[in-house]
Scaffold this active site. Structure first.
Site, short mmCIF file in Angstrom:
data_model
loop_
_atom_site.label_atom_id
_atom_site.label_comp_id
_atom_site.label_asym_id
_atom_site.label_seq_id
_atom_site.Cartn_x
_atom_site.Cartn_y
_atom_site.Cartn_z
N ARG A 24 -4.15 3.38 -16.80
CA ARG A 24 -5.47 3.32 -17.45
C ARG A 24 -6.62 3.76 -16.54
O ARG A 24 -7.72 4.03 -17.02
CB ARG A 24 -5.72 1.90 -17.98
CG ARG A 24 -5.00 1.68 -19.30
CD ARG A 24 -5.61 0.55 -20.07
NE ARG A 24 -5.17 -0.75 -19.57
CZ ARG A 24 -5.91 -1.85 -19.60
NH1 ARG A 24 -7.13 -1.82 -20.09
NH2 ARG A 24 -5.43 -2.99 -19.14
N ASP A 45 -4.08 -5.49 -7.60
CA ASP A 45 -5.19 -5.20 -8.50
C ASP A 45 -5.91 -6.47 -8.95
O ASP A 45 -6.69 -6.45 -9.90
CB ASP A 45 -4.72 -4.38 -9.71
CG ASP A 45 -3.58 -5.04 -10.47
OD1 ASP A 45 -3.15 -6.15 -10.08
OD2 ASP A 45 -3.10 -4.44 -11.45
N ALA A 86 -44.51 15.09 11.71
CA ALA A 86 -44.00 15.46 10.39
C ALA A 86 -43.26 16.79 10.45
O ALA A 86 -43.71 17.74 11.10
CB ALA A 86 -45.16 15.57 9.41
N ASN A 106 -29.20 20.91 15.49
CA ASN A 106 -28.07 20.39 16.28
C ASN A 106 -26.79 21.18 16.08
O ASN A 106 -25.79 20.89 16.71
CB ASN A 106 -27.83 18.92 15.91
CG ASN A 106 -27.51 18.73 14.45
OD1 ASN A 106 -27.98 19.48 13.61
ND2 ASN A 106 -26.70 17.73 14.15
N TYR A 107 -26.81 22.17 15.24
CA TYR A 107 -25.56 22.82 14.84
C TYR A 107 -25.75 24.32 14.80
O TYR A 107 -26.73 24.81 14.23
CB TYR A 107 -25.19 22.29 13.44
CG TYR A 107 -23.87 22.75 12.88
CD1 TYR A 107 -22.71 22.63 13.63
CD2 TYR A 107 -23.79 23.25 11.60
CE1 TYR A 107 -21.49 23.02 13.09
CE2 TYR A 107 -22.57 23.64 11.05
CZ TYR A 107 -21.42 23.52 11.80
OH TYR A 107 -20.22 23.90 11.28
N ARG A 157 -45.72 29.60 20.16
CA ARG A 157 -46.28 30.19 18.94
C ARG A 157 -46.74 31.60 19.26
O ARG A 157 -46.96 31.91 20.43
CB ARG A 157 -47.54 29.46 18.49
CG ARG A 157 -47.42 28.03 18.17
CD ARG A 157 -48.81 27.55 17.78
NE ARG A 157 -48.87 26.11 17.73
CZ ARG A 157 -49.95 25.41 17.97
NH1 ARG A 157 -51.09 26.00 18.31
NH2 ARG A 157 -49.93 24.11 17.90
C1 UD1 Z 1 1.78 -10.26 -15.53
C2 UD1 Z 1 2.50 -11.59 -15.78
C3 UD1 Z 1 1.70 -12.40 -16.79
C4 UD1 Z 1 0.29 -12.62 -16.28
C5 UD1 Z 1 -0.37 -11.29 -15.94
C6 UD1 Z 1 -1.68 -11.52 -15.25
C7 UD1 Z 1 4.89 -11.23 -15.53
C8 UD1 Z 1 6.16 -11.01 -16.24
N1 UD1 Z 1 3.82 -11.32 -16.30
O1 UD1 Z 1 1.79 -9.56 -16.75
O2 UD1 Z 1 2.32 -13.65 -17.03
O3 UD1 Z 1 -0.49 -13.32 -17.24
O4 UD1 Z 1 0.46 -10.52 -15.06
O5 UD1 Z 1 -2.34 -10.28 -15.12
O6 UD1 Z 1 4.88 -11.37 -14.32
N2 UD1 Z 1 4.04 -4.55 -10.92
C9 UD1 Z 1 4.92 -3.96 -10.04
N3 UD1 Z 1 6.12 -3.54 -10.52
C10 UD1 Z 1 6.49 -3.66 -11.81
C11 UD1 Z 1 5.57 -4.24 -12.70
C12 UD1 Z 1 4.36 -4.68 -12.22
O7 UD1 Z 1 4.64 -3.84 -8.86
O8 UD1 Z 1 7.59 -3.25 -12.13
C13 UD1 Z 1 2.75 -5.03 -10.40
C14 UD1 Z 1 1.55 -4.28 -10.98
O9 UD1 Z 1 1.17 -3.22 -10.13
C15 UD1 Z 1 0.49 -5.36 -11.01
C16 UD1 Z 1 1.28 -6.64 -11.19
O10 UD1 Z 1 2.60 -6.36 -10.80
O11 UD1 Z 1 -0.20 -5.46 -9.79
C17 UD1 Z 1 1.24 -7.14 -12.62
O12 UD1 Z 1 1.73 -6.14 -13.46
P1 UD1 Z 1 1.24 -6.00 -14.96
O13 UD1 Z 1 1.98 -4.94 -15.61
O14 UD1 Z 1 -0.24 -5.96 -14.98
O15 UD1 Z 1 1.73 -7.41 -15.52
P2 UD1 Z 1 1.49 -7.98 -16.94
O16 UD1 Z 1 2.53 -7.46 -17.84
O17 UD1 Z 1 0.08 -7.80 -17.30
#
Ligand code: UD1
Ligand code: CA
Length: 460
Positions: free
Chosen positions: A26, A113, A374, A380-381, A434
């Protein structure tokens, strides 16, 4: 909600596992989502900086695509574990197993994030993990105004009965307002054993991290939820809109803190701070001022409207702007002044020195009490290399002078207005570069008379 106290005040060693393998679609960006800056610093670094207060022994970042960018940003500060393909949050944490080999302390699972979790909240989670009932998993929950698609934490008196994702939840479960922030604390000794028992038989066909709670419960262990009432600290950033909201909230808090610490912000909502801005007391910041990273401002400084500062130090009593531009390496010593449309880069202004109008000072050292007229430009370059300009104490540089570096202007010297100076000027010298001035009294009068006559006669 108050949690039971930990059994011992000594904390176990800590490892962080930061999830950052999600695609971040997104954002629609070539830059990895967690590297998008807030207040001039990548969101991931905000999170790492908060967690640093807990002195983690190991830090693992789980990355998918864009891991080169993460490697570059993190350097040696963390180990990168690769998750490819991305099969869910539980699967993501499993990828950290190698990096956590031999680690027996606590593991705190964070999201790259979700950058604004306070160290204090992380501490609460770890303390809860070591309370007398020794829960197997501690989940950070919150009650958002809108429960959206969040996973739900079905709990009774702080003990979790069940974790369920929105997509898998019954209507009754969806009615539950307590949501999963995603953050968890687990003992390293338990974590991977629990994860091994997590399957992917669910609405999304993913390995859910949340299921470690259900696995632990099934084995007769308890799991606990710690609740934060600060929705901001668990807010995830998934789009540019959310990024802008996070920035706005960060700025709002920083402005409030600046004022609480004794700065006057004439129009707070128009001032933008960086993550590391340092302000003294009795500093006045007028409207529409932007602080980039690396700015330190001492007491009694006035920053007039529409100034832009980055990588600079202002000593006490300095005044800048309106419309001043201070770039990296600018150092303004006590009581010096920089006025409108003046740009300063990698240059020192000694105490009480002034550059009040329309000037560029780059790669320069200006002595105390010097006056830069003023329109003065340090050249410088030359298109290939940069050179320094050194101006002595109390020197006076006349308006519209070009100082062609490398060059030294001595103490108390005067450079006459309009000079293009390319050779050093000694202490106390007057330098005037000058063309000779021609003085022709009455010439213009005679010219006008002659031309008017011609025109009247219809000649050209
Ligand atoms: C997850 C939680 C949910 C919670 C929500 C909060 C799970 C199953 N669900 O859901 O309960 O309310 O976060 O925002 O844990 N990521 C990976 N690898 C993956 C999937 C995700 O590294 O395979 C990382 C993403 O980069 C992110 C975090 O995990 O930082 C959460 O992933 P996201 O897809 O946002 O989770 P949700 O499905 O929203
Ligand atoms: Ca999410």
């Amino acid at each position: 909600m108050t949690e039971p106290a930990p059994v011992s005040s000594a904390r176990a060693p800590l490892a962080l596992v930061v999830l950052a393998a999600g695609k971040g679609t997104r954002m629609k960006s070539d830059l990895h989502k967690v590297l998008h800056p807030i207040a001039g610093r990548p969101m991931l670094q905000h999170l790492m900086a908060s967690a640093a207060a807990l002195a983690p022994e190991r830090q693992v970042v789980v990355a998918g695509h864009g891991r080169d960018q993460l490697e570059k940003a993190l350097g040696d500060s963390a180990t990168i574990a690769v998750q490819d393909p991305q099969l869910g949050t539980g699967h993501a944490v499993q990828q950290a197993q190698g990096a956590l080999a031999g680690f027996a302390g606590d593991v705190l699972i964070l999201y790259g994030d979700v950058p604004f979790v306070r160290a204090e909240t992380m501490e609460r989670m770890l303390a809860r993990l070591h309370a007398e009932d020794a829960p197997a998993v501690v989940v950070l929950g919150f009650e958002p105004a809108d429960t959206l698609q969040y996973g739900r934490v079905i709990a009774e008196q702080g003990r979790i009965v069940k974790m369920v994702e929105h997509k898998d939840a019954t209507d009754a479960e969806r009615a539950c307002r307590l949501c999963n922030s995603g953050l968890m604390a687990v003992r390293g000794a338990d974590l991977f054993g629990l994860l091994d028992q997590v399957g992917n038989d669910n609405a999304q066909g993913e390995y859910y991290l949340t299921d470690i709670v259900n696995v632990a419960n099934a084995a007769g262990k308890t799991c606990a939820v710690v609740v934060t009432d600060d929705e901001y600290e668990v807010a995830g950033i998934n789009s540019r809109g959310e990024l802008a909201q996070a920035e706005a909230r960060w700025q709002e808090r920083r402005r409030a803190a600046a004022m609480a610490d004794g700065a006057t912000l004439v129009a707070p909502e128009t001032v933008w701070f960086a993550f590391d801005t340092v302000l003294g007391r009795d500093v006045t910041v007028e409207q529409n001022v932007v602080f980039g990273p690396g700015v330190t401002v001492a007491d009694h400084v006035v920053i007039h409207a529409f100034s832009h500062l980055e990588g600079c130090t202002l000593d006490s009593g300095v005044s800048i702007g309106p419309f001043a531009r201070l770039r990296p390496g600018a150092r303004l010593e006590t009581g010096s002044r920089v006025g409108n449309f003046v740009e300063v880069k990698n240059a020192r202004l000694g105490a009480g020195a002034k550059a009040n109008h329309l000037t560029y000072l780059g790669d320069a050292d200006v002595g105390a009490g010097a006056n830069i007229g003023a329109g003065t430009i340090t050249c410088n370059y030359d298109g290939y290399f940069k050179y320094r300009t050194v101006i002595g104490e109390r020197a006076f540089i006349g308006s519209n002078s070009a100082l062609i570096a490398p060059i030294r202007i001595g103490a108390d010297a005067i450079v006459a207005a309009g000079s293009a100076v390319s050779r050093d000027v000694s202490d106390g010298e007057l330098r005037l570069v000058r063309g000779e001035q021609l003085v022709k009294p009455g010439w213009a009068d005679r010219f006008h008379d002659a031309m008017k006559k011609k025109k009247a006669e219809g000649k050209k």
